[in-house]
Design a protein around this motif. Sequence first.
Motif, short mmCIF file in Angstrom:
data_model
loop_
_atom_site.label_atom_id
_atom_site.label_comp_id
_atom_site.label_asym_id
_atom_site.label_seq_id
_atom_site.Cartn_x
_atom_site.Cartn_y
_atom_site.Cartn_z
N GLU A 275 38.75 -1.64 108.89
CA GLU A 275 40.11 -1.92 108.43
C GLU A 275 40.32 -3.42 108.23
OE1 GLU A 275 39.80 1.99 109.96
OE2 GLU A 275 39.32 0.07 110.94
N ALA A 276 39.69 -4.24 109.08
CA ALA A 276 39.82 -5.70 108.92
C ALA A 276 39.16 -6.16 107.62
CB ALA A 276 39.20 -6.41 110.12
N LEU A 277 38.04 -5.55 107.27
CA LEU A 277 37.39 -5.89 106.00
C LEU A 277 38.31 -5.54 104.83
CD1 LEU A 277 33.77 -4.52 106.59
CD2 LEU A 277 34.59 -6.84 106.95
N VAL A 278 38.94 -4.37 104.89
CA VAL A 278 39.82 -3.93 103.82
C VAL A 278 40.99 -4.91 103.65
CG1 VAL A 278 41.42 -2.11 103.09
CG2 VAL A 278 39.18 -1.51 104.05
N SER A 279 41.59 -5.29 104.75
CA SER A 279 42.77 -6.15 104.69
C SER A 279 42.44 -7.56 104.23
CB SER A 279 43.46 -6.21 106.05
OG SER A 279 42.64 -6.85 107.01
N ARG A 280 41.17 -7.96 104.36
CA ARG A 280 40.77 -9.33 104.01
C ARG A 280 40.10 -9.42 102.64
NH1 ARG A 280 38.83 -11.69 108.89
NH2 ARG A 280 37.48 -13.06 107.66
N LEU A 281 40.00 -8.32 101.88
CA LEU A 281 39.36 -8.37 100.58
C LEU A 281 40.09 -9.36 99.68
CD1 LEU A 281 37.11 -7.12 98.80
CD2 LEU A 281 38.81 -5.49 98.01
N ARG A 282 39.35 -10.29 99.11
CA ARG A 282 39.94 -11.32 98.28
C ARG A 282 40.52 -10.73 97.00
NH1 ARG A 282 35.01 -15.34 97.56
NH2 ARG A 282 36.30 -15.97 95.78
N PRO A 283 41.67 -11.23 96.54
CA PRO A 283 42.24 -10.73 95.29
C PRO A 283 41.41 -11.11 94.07
CG PRO A 283 43.54 -12.55 96.13
CD PRO A 283 42.57 -12.19 97.21
N VAL A 284 40.74 -12.27 94.14
CA VAL A 284 39.83 -12.67 93.06
C VAL A 284 38.41 -12.51 93.58
CG1 VAL A 284 39.06 -14.52 91.54
CG2 VAL A 284 41.50 -14.28 92.09
N LEU A 285 37.69 -11.56 93.01
CA LEU A 285 36.35 -11.25 93.49
C LEU A 285 35.35 -12.27 92.97
CD1 LEU A 285 36.43 -7.40 92.98
CD2 LEU A 285 36.98 -8.70 95.03
N PRO A 286 34.30 -12.55 93.73
CA PRO A 286 33.29 -13.52 93.26
C PRO A 286 32.53 -12.97 92.07
CG PRO A 286 32.55 -12.41 95.26
CD PRO A 286 33.97 -12.00 95.05
N ARG A 287 31.96 -13.87 91.30
CA ARG A 287 31.14 -13.43 90.18
C ARG A 287 29.93 -12.68 90.71
NH1 ARG A 287 33.22 -15.59 85.74
NH2 ARG A 287 34.35 -17.58 85.87
N PRO A 288 29.56 -11.57 90.05
CA PRO A 288 28.47 -10.74 90.59
C PRO A 288 27.09 -11.32 90.31
CG PRO A 288 29.34 -9.78 88.57
CD PRO A 288 30.19 -10.97 88.88
N ARG A 289 26.73 -12.32 91.13
CA ARG A 289 25.42 -12.94 91.01
C ARG A 289 24.56 -12.51 92.19
NH1 ARG A 289 28.08 -18.83 89.76
NH2 ARG A 289 28.51 -18.51 87.53
N ASP A 290 23.30 -12.23 91.91
CA ASP A 290 22.39 -11.81 92.97
C ASP A 290 22.22 -12.92 94.00
OD1 ASP A 290 22.11 -9.52 91.51
OD2 ASP A 290 20.07 -9.95 90.81
N SER A 291 21.99 -12.50 95.25
CA SER A 291 21.74 -13.47 96.32
C SER A 291 20.57 -12.98 97.16
CB SER A 291 22.99 -13.64 97.19
OG SER A 291 23.36 -12.40 97.76
#
Length: 314
Positions: A275-291
Motif C-alpha cells: 500500500e505504501a508503494l501505491v500511495s507513493r507512485l509518482r504522477p510523472v513516470l520515468p522514461r522507460p530506459r533499461d537499467s
Amino acid sequence: MTRRRGWPDHPAIGELADGVRTRLGVSPNHASFRVGALRTHLLTAVFAHAVAARLNTTAHVLLRCDDTDARRTDPAHLPRLIDELTTVAAIPLVTNDAHAVPRQRRRQSRYRAALAALRELGVTKSLGDVIHLDVAAADAVLRSRSDEQIATMRARVINGPGGQRSHPSALVPLTRADGSALWHLATVVDDLEFGINLVVRGTDKINALQIQERLRALLAPGRTVVYLFLPRLVEEEGRPIRVAHLIETGVEPAALRWYLAEHYLAAGPPPRTFEALVSRLRPVLPRPRDSRLDLRRLAALHRKMTAVLAGGSR
C-alpha cells in the motif's frame, strides 16, 4: 522545455473508470522468478491499484499460467511462483490458489474457436501445419469496417518509448505445428475473456501491440486496452539472478520491493508495505530506459529497511 504530462492526466486513464482489470502472465519454466520479471509483476499491480485509487474504483490483479509450450514449462512450479508474488512482492491477487489459475494449456478449445472466427474472416493463411495471421488481409477487413482501433492505438499508451515502431511481418504465426496457440493469439483471447483493460509489459514487447491490437479489433471490435511499458532490469550476461536466491541470502522482501519500485516512487520514508508503494507512485513516470541490476543499491536499501523494521518491532 515542454512539461511532461503525468499519468493521472492521460486521456486513456478515463477508460478505466468502471474498474481496473490487469493480469500477470506467469511462465512456469523455473521455480523462482528472475528479478526483472518480479519487477514487472510488482509494478503492474502497483500501477493498477494507483489508477483505481485515483478514479475511486476497484483494481483486480488476475494471474494466468502461460504453459502452452510443454517442453519448457512445468506447472508444478506454479505454487512457488505464486508464493513469491504474494509474500515477496506482496501483490494482492484475485486468487492465490494454483488450482484456480487459468492455464493456457487447458484453454486450447477457446483458441481454436478464435482461429475459426479469424478463418471465417479470411485473415489466416496456413503454411504447412502452422496457421498465420495475414496482416494485409486483416488490414483490409478492418478498413472495410472503418475500424479506428489500430489508428488510435498509440493514444492509449501511457508511458512507452518514442519513435516509429517496426511494421509487422506480412505473415505472423499464431500456432505451433502441433496446433497449440502461440503467445499473440492466446494472450488476446484470454484478455478478451477475462475483461482485461490494462496491460503492463516490458519495452522489449512494444512491437507486439501491432499484432495483438489487430487480433483484438478483428475478434471484438470496440474492446480497447490501455498500455503501460516498463524498462527491463538487465542482469550480467550469463548470470540470471533469481528471487529465491536473494531471499535465501537474507534480503528483506520489503527491501526488494523498494528496490524494484524505487525509480517510480516519490521521496519519503522506506515503504514497508504494498500500500505504501501505491500511495507513493509518482504522477510523472520515468522514461522507460533499461537499467542494470545493482546489488550494491539493493544491499543499501536492505540495511535501511532492516533498521526501520527493527525499530517498528520494539
